[in-house]
Design an enzyme around this catalytic site. Structure first.
Site, PDB file in Angstrom:
ATOM      1  N   ALA A  17       0.808  -1.212   0.000  1.00  6.37           N
ATOM      2  CA  ALA A  17       0.000   0.000   0.000  1.00  6.37           C
ATOM      3  C   ALA A  17       0.842   1.264   0.000  1.00  6.37           C
ATOM      4  O   ALA A  17       0.368   2.327  -0.403  1.00  6.37           O
ATOM      5  CB  ALA A  17      -0.929   0.002   1.215  1.00  6.37           C
ATOM      6  N   GLU A  26       5.950   2.564  -6.126  1.00  8.63           N
ATOM      7  CA  GLU A  26       6.573   2.024  -7.334  1.00  8.63           C
ATOM      8  C   GLU A  26       6.064   2.713  -8.598  1.00  8.63           C
ATOM      9  O   GLU A  26       6.651   2.576  -9.670  1.00  8.63           O
ATOM     10  CB  GLU A  26       6.342   0.505  -7.409  1.00  8.63           C
ATOM     11  CG  GLU A  26       5.083   0.051  -8.124  1.00  8.63           C
ATOM     12  CD  GLU A  26       3.817   0.322  -7.302  1.00  8.63           C
ATOM     13  OE1 GLU A  26       2.716   0.166  -7.850  1.00  8.63           O
ATOM     14  OE2 GLU A  26       3.928   0.678  -6.126  1.00  8.63           O
ATOM     15  N   ASP A  56      17.128  32.909 -34.096  1.00 14.09           N
ATOM     16  CA  ASP A  56      17.667  33.451 -35.341  1.00 14.09           C
ATOM     17  C   ASP A  56      16.528  34.076 -36.145  1.00 14.09           C
ATOM     18  O   ASP A  56      15.351  33.861 -35.850  1.00 14.09           O
ATOM     19  CB  ASP A  56      18.305  32.343 -36.186  1.00 14.09           C
ATOM     20  CG  ASP A  56      19.646  31.889 -35.631  1.00 14.09           C
ATOM     21  OD1 ASP A  56      20.276  32.686 -34.920  1.00 14.09           O
ATOM     22  OD2 ASP A  56      20.035  30.744 -35.902  1.00 14.09           O
ATOM     23  N   ASP A  60      22.393  27.075 -35.761  1.00  7.62           N
ATOM     24  CA  ASP A  60      22.512  26.074 -36.817  1.00  7.62           C
ATOM     25  C   ASP A  60      23.940  25.841 -37.285  1.00  7.62           C
ATOM     26  O   ASP A  60      24.195  24.922 -38.052  1.00  7.62           O
ATOM     27  CB  ASP A  60      21.651  26.460 -38.031  1.00  7.62           C
ATOM     28  CG  ASP A  60      21.978  27.854 -38.554  1.00  7.62           C
ATOM     29  OD1 ASP A  60      23.036  28.406 -38.179  1.00  7.62           O
ATOM     30  OD2 ASP A  60      21.171  28.401 -39.325  1.00  7.62           O
ATOM     31  N   ASP A 116      27.947  27.991 -33.421  1.00  5.63           N
ATOM     32  CA  ASP A 116      26.836  28.146 -32.480  1.00  5.63           C
ATOM     33  C   ASP A 116      26.891  27.120 -31.353  1.00  5.63           C
ATOM     34  O   ASP A 116      26.160  27.246 -30.367  1.00  5.63           O
ATOM     35  CB  ASP A 116      25.487  27.993 -33.202  1.00  5.63           C
ATOM     36  CG  ASP A 116      25.163  29.195 -34.071  1.00  5.63           C
ATOM     37  OD1 ASP A 116      25.659  30.285 -33.757  1.00  5.63           O
ATOM     38  OD2 ASP A 116      24.424  29.030 -35.051  1.00  5.63           O
ATOM     39  N   ASP A 165      -2.104   2.092 -11.486  1.00  5.53           N
ATOM     40  CA  ASP A 165      -0.990   2.138 -12.449  1.00  5.53           C
ATOM     41  C   ASP A 165      -1.388   2.742 -13.791  1.00  5.53           C
ATOM     42  O   ASP A 165      -0.745   3.681 -14.264  1.00  5.53           O
ATOM     43  CB  ASP A 165      -0.400   0.739 -12.645  1.00  5.53           C
ATOM     44  CG  ASP A 165       0.517   0.345 -11.492  1.00  5.53           C
ATOM     45  OD1 ASP A 165       0.782   1.207 -10.631  1.00  5.53           O
ATOM     46  OD2 ASP A 165       0.960  -0.814 -11.449  1.00  5.53           O
TER      47      ASP A 165
END
Length: 863
Positions: free
Chosen positions: A279, A283, A325, A596, A600, A694
């Site tokens: 209980a 997990e 950019d 790019d 950079d 779950d």
């Protein structure tokens, strides 16, 4: 990096055969030699997932309880627990398989690519499909996809440190060196090696070896970088799991000992301890974190954003400054020549054919083409060639028979590039240069009287949002070429203005950022007037523009002062981008930075979230970045921020729910033992609840849509943990309300003639329905649980149907009812149990309204 008003590199020597392999031959070689890749970790199989699941403490407790029931002779309960273990494993397999498929899809998206010539056409293919004999294009910033022999090179330098350990790049030349038994390292060799990095220049190489036959394949190294450092969110989750696990296991042991000492029933005491451990063990936390991050990354990939580091998903919800950019990110990267200027005379290029190009502009277009690659890939250079094809056909100004002798590439100290041509078999060379107007003016040694009208013309074009290049020409008759472009006697020809339309979705994206408290900053190499015009079109606030030259004169304190009011930066060099990122970060901002180019990489690494371009970006930029925009679109980055906030919200909802739902389960496992009541919950009851918890925590909440106004609130404070005290407190309070309701339902049932069994059944009904109520209560952090009932969530509908059906079977089927220790409930008893659960929903929803109002006044943080 978006370069200031120039582009391209030059080729060297006569153009080699670029036909490349045919598609059929390439497919045949790929079948024979296999893919061009090194061995990688395989996707987990179902058997591996099952074995991993068997190691989970929760499943081991479940199996242990089943063995104890077998020992006690309770075959039915033992079989049910073992079947529940099988169902739990099946659920894990479904969830983990979904995660593995998402990871596999992300790996396919992130796999490297290369440009090759196939059937005479230049194409970009996955690097794993490269075969021996392919002709590949090598440009600055790219990784070499396989071992090859150069057939063309222009000032090519390669970093081979991955293979040699030497940090300095080496020069590469076509031919001239013995390649027998050649190895990486050393200058002026014609061989390039898989995994090495092009740091300067361009070239073409014919592939000689792929996959395990490459040098890197033989020495057994891998380019795949495994991210091992835990993210802040993982650290928080592990800390939370440790705290609850220690508390839960300690309480379980003490409960088992207490039960054995007080009642002398050690076996039942062990079962009570196991129930308590089941209980309280959290997990679900690791599972939820894994599912949310992986499926979050998969959802982003569907929006053209590839996640390379999971920490980026966490940081997206806290981004406060977005540095972008201009070219190709805010604009469409579809260059078109819109204006020409020669000797003060302007000519606007018409949108449609039918108008002749005035004679005096012919030379300008001619030398703009000569300053570009013969086979252009850059959008600006393609625009020059398109203009020539439109206006200079069948004139002496196009030179298809010209031979390119040498090229001088762009350099940070000189923002211009030149190419030397030999025309028609004559010995004399023709030199063409294009670049930033101030750089070309310097090469032409213009006088102050000439520079003033030039600046005025540049400003006039830039004020229209045009990108401006200058073009100049020279001749050269000596056999030996000068070392630098300054060795030529250039004559200024004119200016070219190129238009690149703003992407239609940019304005809305910028507005969404501003409303969401994210500041948009444009950093470009363009002229200040061009930058200001594009920023105004995009809706970026502020009219102040800070240039790179002005930045040079500012110390750190002065720079931070300017950053407070400046959103547009022009004529910025790569190293200045890094300084801007560091300055924003020092001001407490969470920075996302796009880039790019090779240069950079430092700024992308320094930013909290580095964002590379997937279409026009270099391999180096992509390797340095946390995110990759697959379509190079600013709006996709804003969508990623939106998704990041949604993931933040839903993860908080899931954690709050998990905390809340475990409170009544743990409470009803502990309290009856302490006060001498009959045990309410056993392992079979907890298993039933876990089969609901779950999928709810990992699937239902992950699938929740975004909150209304998600981009109308400020970002999460940078230093605020995702799992804060307010979240934990609210979860415990919600769970406490359900615990009291379950306790009340159980106490009421104890007064029934059948006593324990009716009480247990009523308490369980209240607990299950109350559990579903917790789902509703936590579905939204901004509105009532009842208002979100109309919000679609297919996973939730399936879970509710499954849960209520299973509950009905547990109460209605005699042998299941006996297994759970239930008695048939009279309708009014069932109504009482459900009423307790409904009361929980009302109380928790009301508390949520009060909490949100307190959060609005700043008394508490938002839930």
């Amino acid at each position: 990096m978006e370069q200031p008003d120039t582009s391209g590199t030059a080729a060297l020597g006569p153009s080699p055969d670029k036909t490349g392999l045919g598609a059929a031959e390439a497919a045949k070689r790929l079948s024979q030699d296999g893919r061009n890749e090194l061995p990688q970790e395989r996707q987990r199989t179902t058997a591996r997932i099952v074995l991993d699941a068997l190691r989970e403490p929760m499943l081991q407790l479940l199996l242990g309880a089943g063995v104890i029931y077998l020992f006690l002779g309770d075959l039915a309960e033992a079989v049910i627990l073992l079947l529940a273990a099988v169902m739990s494993i099946a659920l894990v397999v479904v969830q983990e398989s979904r995660t593995e498929k998402a990871l596999s899809a992300l790996k396919d998206l992130s796999s490297p690519t290369a440009e090759v010539f196939r059937d005479g056409m230049r194409r970009r293919l996955p690097a794993r499909e490269i075969v021996a004999g392919d002709v590949v294009v090598l440009v600055e910033g790219d990784r070499v996809p396989a071992d090859g022999l150069l057939i063309e090179a222009t000032t090519l330098e390669v970093d081979e440190s991955l293979l040699t350990g030497e940090s300095l790049p080496v020069r590469k030349n076509v031919g001239g060196a013995d390649v027998t038994d050649a190895r990486p390292g050393g200058d002026d060799t014609p061989l390039v090696w898989s995994g090495s990095l092009i740091v300067r220049g361009t070239g073409l190489a014919r592939i000689t070896a792929t996959g395990l036959r490459t040098e890197i394949g033989r020495i057994g190294k891998s380019l795949n970088v495994v991210e091992s450092a835990p993210t802040p969110l993982q650290i928080q989750t592990r800390r939370l799991v440790r705290v609850f696990a220690v508390l839960g296991l300690t309480a379980s042991v003490l409960l088992a000992v207490f039960h054995g000492l007080r009642y002398g029933e050690w076996i039942k005491g062990v079962l009570a301890g196991i129930t308590m451990a089941m209980a309280t063990l959290p997990e679900e936390f690791p599972l939820v974190l894994t599912v949310f991050l992986v499926l979050g990354a998969w959802r982003m990939s569907q929006k053209k954003v590839l996640t390379r580091r999971s920490a980026a998903i966490e940081a997206l919800g806290a981004v406060t400054v977005l540095c972008t950019d201009k070219t190709g990110t805010l604009t469409a990267n579809r260059m078109r020549v819109s204006a020409l200027v020669v000797a003060g005379e302007h000519w606007s290029v018409p949108d449609r054919a039918g108008t002749d190009l005035p004679e005096r502009f012919h030379t300008l277009v001619e030398f703009a083409i000569l300053a570009s690659r013969p086979d252009p890939f850059d959008p600006m250079e393609r625009a020059f060639h398109d203009l020539g094809a439109q206006f200079l056909k069948q004139t002496e100004h196009l030179h298809p028979d010209g031979v390119l002798r040498h090229g001088y590439p762009l350099h940070p100290s000189l923002l211009a590039m030149s190419q030397v041509w030999q025309m028609g078999g004559t010995a004399a060379g023709v030199v063409a240069v294009k670049g930033a107007p101030e750089a070309v003016a310097d090469l032409c040694h213009l006088s102050p009287g000439q520079i003033i009208p030039l600046r005025e013309a540049v400003a006039a074009l830039a004020s229209q949002g045009l990108r401006v290049l200058a073009v100049a020409q020279a001749t050269w008759s000596d056999a030996v070429l000068p070392e630098t472009q300054h060795g030529f006697d250039f004559r200024f020809v004119g200016l070219v203005g190129l238009s690149d339309p703003l992407r239609p979705e940019v304005q809305a994206a910028v507005m969404a950022c501003i409303q969401g408290g994210v500041r948009v900053v444009m950093i470009t190499g363009d002229h200040p007037a061009t930058a200001a015009m594009i920023a105004a079109q995009a809706g970026i606030p502020g009219v102040t523009v800070l240039t790179g030259a002005e930045m040079e004169g500012l110390d750190e304190a002065a720079l931070r002062t300017r950053l407070a009011t400046t959103n547009v930066f022009a004529r910025i060099m790569p190293e200045q981008k890094l300084r801007l990122v560091q300055a924003f970060a020092s001001m407490g901002e969470v920075v996302a930075m796009t880039g790019d180019g090779v240069n950079d990489a430092p700024s992308l690494k320094a930013a909290h979230i580095g964002v590379a371009m997937g279409g026009r970006g270099t391999d180096v930029a992509r390797e340095s970045a946390s995110l990759v925009l697959l379509d190079d679109n600013f709006a996709s980055l804003v969508t990623a921020i939106r998704l990041g906030r949604r993931i933040d919200d839903n993860l908080r909802k899931a954690i709050g729910y998990i905390l809340a739902v475990h409170v009544p389960i743990a409470g009803m496992s502990l309290l009856p033992v302490l006060v001498g009541w009959p045990m309410v919950l056993g392992p079979v009851h907890v298993v039933f609840l876990e089969l609901v918890i779950d999928p709810v925590s990992s699937i239902v909440f992950e699938a929740e849509g975004e909150e209304a106004g998600i981009m109308a609130r400020p970002p999460r404070p940078p230093n605020a943990p995702l799992f804060d005290a307010a979240l934990l407190l609210r979860g415990l309070l919600q769970g406490g309300v359900v615990f009291l309701a379950v306790l009340g339902s159980f106490w009421l049932g104890l007064h029934d003639a059948q006593g324990e069994q009716v009480a247990r059944c009523m308490a369980f009904v209240t607990l299950v329905v109350g559990n579903l109520g917790l789902v509703l209560t936590n579905r939204s952090i901004t509105t009532s649980a009842f208002k979100v009932l109309t919000r679609p969530n297919r996973a939730l509908i399936l879970v509710v149907i499954f849960t209520l059906t299973a509950l009905a079977l547990a109460i209605g089927v005699p042998w299941l009812r006996e297994l759970f220790g239930f008695a048939p409930l009279e309708p009014w008893r069932m109504a009482q149990a459900v009423s307790f659960a409904l009361a929980c929903i009302l109380v928790n929803d009301l508390s949520g309204v009060i909490w949100r109002r307190l959060a609005g006044t700043g008394v508490v943080s938002r839930p």
